[in-house]
Design a protein around this motif. Structure first.
Motif, short mmCIF file in Angstrom:
data_model
loop_
_atom_site.label_atom_id
_atom_site.label_comp_id
_atom_site.label_asym_id
_atom_site.label_seq_id
_atom_site.Cartn_x
_atom_site.Cartn_y
_atom_site.Cartn_z
N VAL A 64 77.85 -4.36 -0.19
CA VAL A 64 77.83 -5.14 1.06
C VAL A 64 77.98 -6.63 0.74
O VAL A 64 77.31 -7.13 -0.17
N ARG A 65 78.87 -7.29 1.47
CA ARG A 65 79.05 -8.73 1.26
C ARG A 65 78.93 -9.54 2.54
O ARG A 65 78.89 -10.75 2.52
N VAL A 66 78.90 -8.85 3.69
CA VAL A 66 78.77 -9.56 4.97
C VAL A 66 77.61 -8.94 5.74
O VAL A 66 77.59 -7.72 5.97
N VAL A 67 76.63 -9.77 6.10
CA VAL A 67 75.47 -9.25 6.84
C VAL A 67 75.36 -9.90 8.21
O VAL A 67 75.77 -11.05 8.42
N GLY A 68 74.80 -9.15 9.15
CA GLY A 68 74.58 -9.65 10.50
C GLY A 68 73.11 -9.60 10.84
O GLY A 68 72.44 -8.59 10.60
N GLN A 83 74.12 -17.12 -1.64
CA GLN A 83 75.41 -17.00 -2.33
C GLN A 83 75.97 -15.58 -2.28
O GLN A 83 77.13 -15.36 -2.49
N LYS A 84 75.07 -14.62 -2.06
CA LYS A 84 75.50 -13.22 -2.18
C LYS A 84 76.24 -12.73 -0.96
O LYS A 84 77.12 -11.87 -1.05
N PHE A 85 75.82 -13.21 0.22
CA PHE A 85 76.39 -12.69 1.45
C PHE A 85 77.05 -13.79 2.28
O PHE A 85 76.68 -14.95 2.21
N GLU A 86 77.97 -13.35 3.13
CA GLU A 86 78.43 -14.15 4.24
C GLU A 86 77.46 -13.81 5.39
O GLU A 86 77.18 -12.63 5.61
N LEU A 122 69.52 -3.90 -2.41
CA LEU A 122 70.19 -2.60 -2.57
C LEU A 122 71.56 -2.61 -1.88
O LEU A 122 72.54 -2.07 -2.41
N ALA A 123 71.60 -3.21 -0.72
CA ALA A 123 72.86 -3.29 0.02
C ALA A 123 73.90 -4.07 -0.78
O ALA A 123 75.07 -3.68 -0.88
#
Ligand SMILES: *Cc1c(COP(=O)(O)O)cnc(C)c1O
Length: 233
Positions: A55-59, A75-78, A49-50
């Protein structure tokens, strides 16, 4: 309570608008401020959902959670690691993370460098500063920062790209502002010293309850969990 697509979208829009306002209040360009969506404890469904919300960068703060989520979202997030990293777990994530915010010891720096060299990478890291010298906090003490960064800059598999701090939880805006100001001063002073192999690019400070003050005082990376995904269970 599980979040719907529209709840996450609304929260994210609200955070982004507050980032824009805080940036404008301090005469900065909103686009230079990176919002890291803190996905710790969130499910794969919520991550999806994010992503759909932009959203492209997650922590993440735990290695185990990175290992569980990364394969489906590589591939979806940094991927940013924002929590304390144990030396013996570096080998599991060195090929997966794009930025480690929480470099807090020379032993950890040595291990990150060693594992990175093995796979031909140079890992960007931020040095976590314990600016209020709290006993309970990880991070380098202010008086040791220069020596620490000098030592890390000699390692081949790691590159210092800035600083990070976790402010104490406080409702006292004056106190928080002072903490962030002190961080910004250290950041600028290190930038002026222009250590070889060190880029003072990112200043990661500010979370859901204090990110506007952090931006006003110079943060260009903020880490927001609750403000996007609601209270963690
Ligand atoms: C959990 C966490 C955040 C996000 O906190 P919120 O209050 O949910 O925004 C930011 N930084 C670190 C290091 C964290 O562990």
């Amino acid at each position: 309570m599980s979040m719907t697509q529209s709840m996450i979208q609304e929260n994210l829009d609200r955070i982004n608008n507050r980032v824009i306002d805080a940036a404008h209040r301090s005469g900065r360009t909103p686009s230079e401020i990176l919002v890291v969506a803190v996905t710790k404890t969130q499910s794969a469904e919520t991550l999806e959902l994010a992503y759909n919300a932009g959203v492209r960068v997650v922590g993440e703060n735990r290695v185990q959670e990175v290992l569980e989520k990364w394969p489906n979202f590589e591939q979806k997030f940094e991927w940013h690691l924002i929590g304390h990293l144990q030396t013996n777990k570096v080998k599991y994530i060195v090929d997966k993370v794009d930025l480690i915010h929480s470099l807090d010891s020379l032993r950890l720096a040595d291990e990150i460098s060693k594992q990175a060299v093995k796979i031909g990478r140079i890992i960007p890291v931020l040095v976590q500063i314990n600016v209020d010298e709290e006993d309970s906090k990880f991070g380098i003490k202010v008086e040791d920062v220069d020596k620490f960064i000098n030592a890390v800059s000699a390692l081949p598999g790691i590159k210092v790209c800035g600083l990070m701090n976790i402010a104490p939880f406080s409702e006292n805006d004056v106190f928080l502002r002072k903490t962030f100001k002190k961080m910004k001063e250290i950041f600028e002073s290190l930038k002026n010293k222009a250590y070889n192999g060190v880029d003072m690019t990112y200043l990661s400070m500010g979370m859901t309850h204090d990110f506007e003050i952090a931006i006003e005082e110079g943060a260009n990376v903020i880490r927001v969990g609750t403000g996007i995904f609601g209270t963690r269970s």
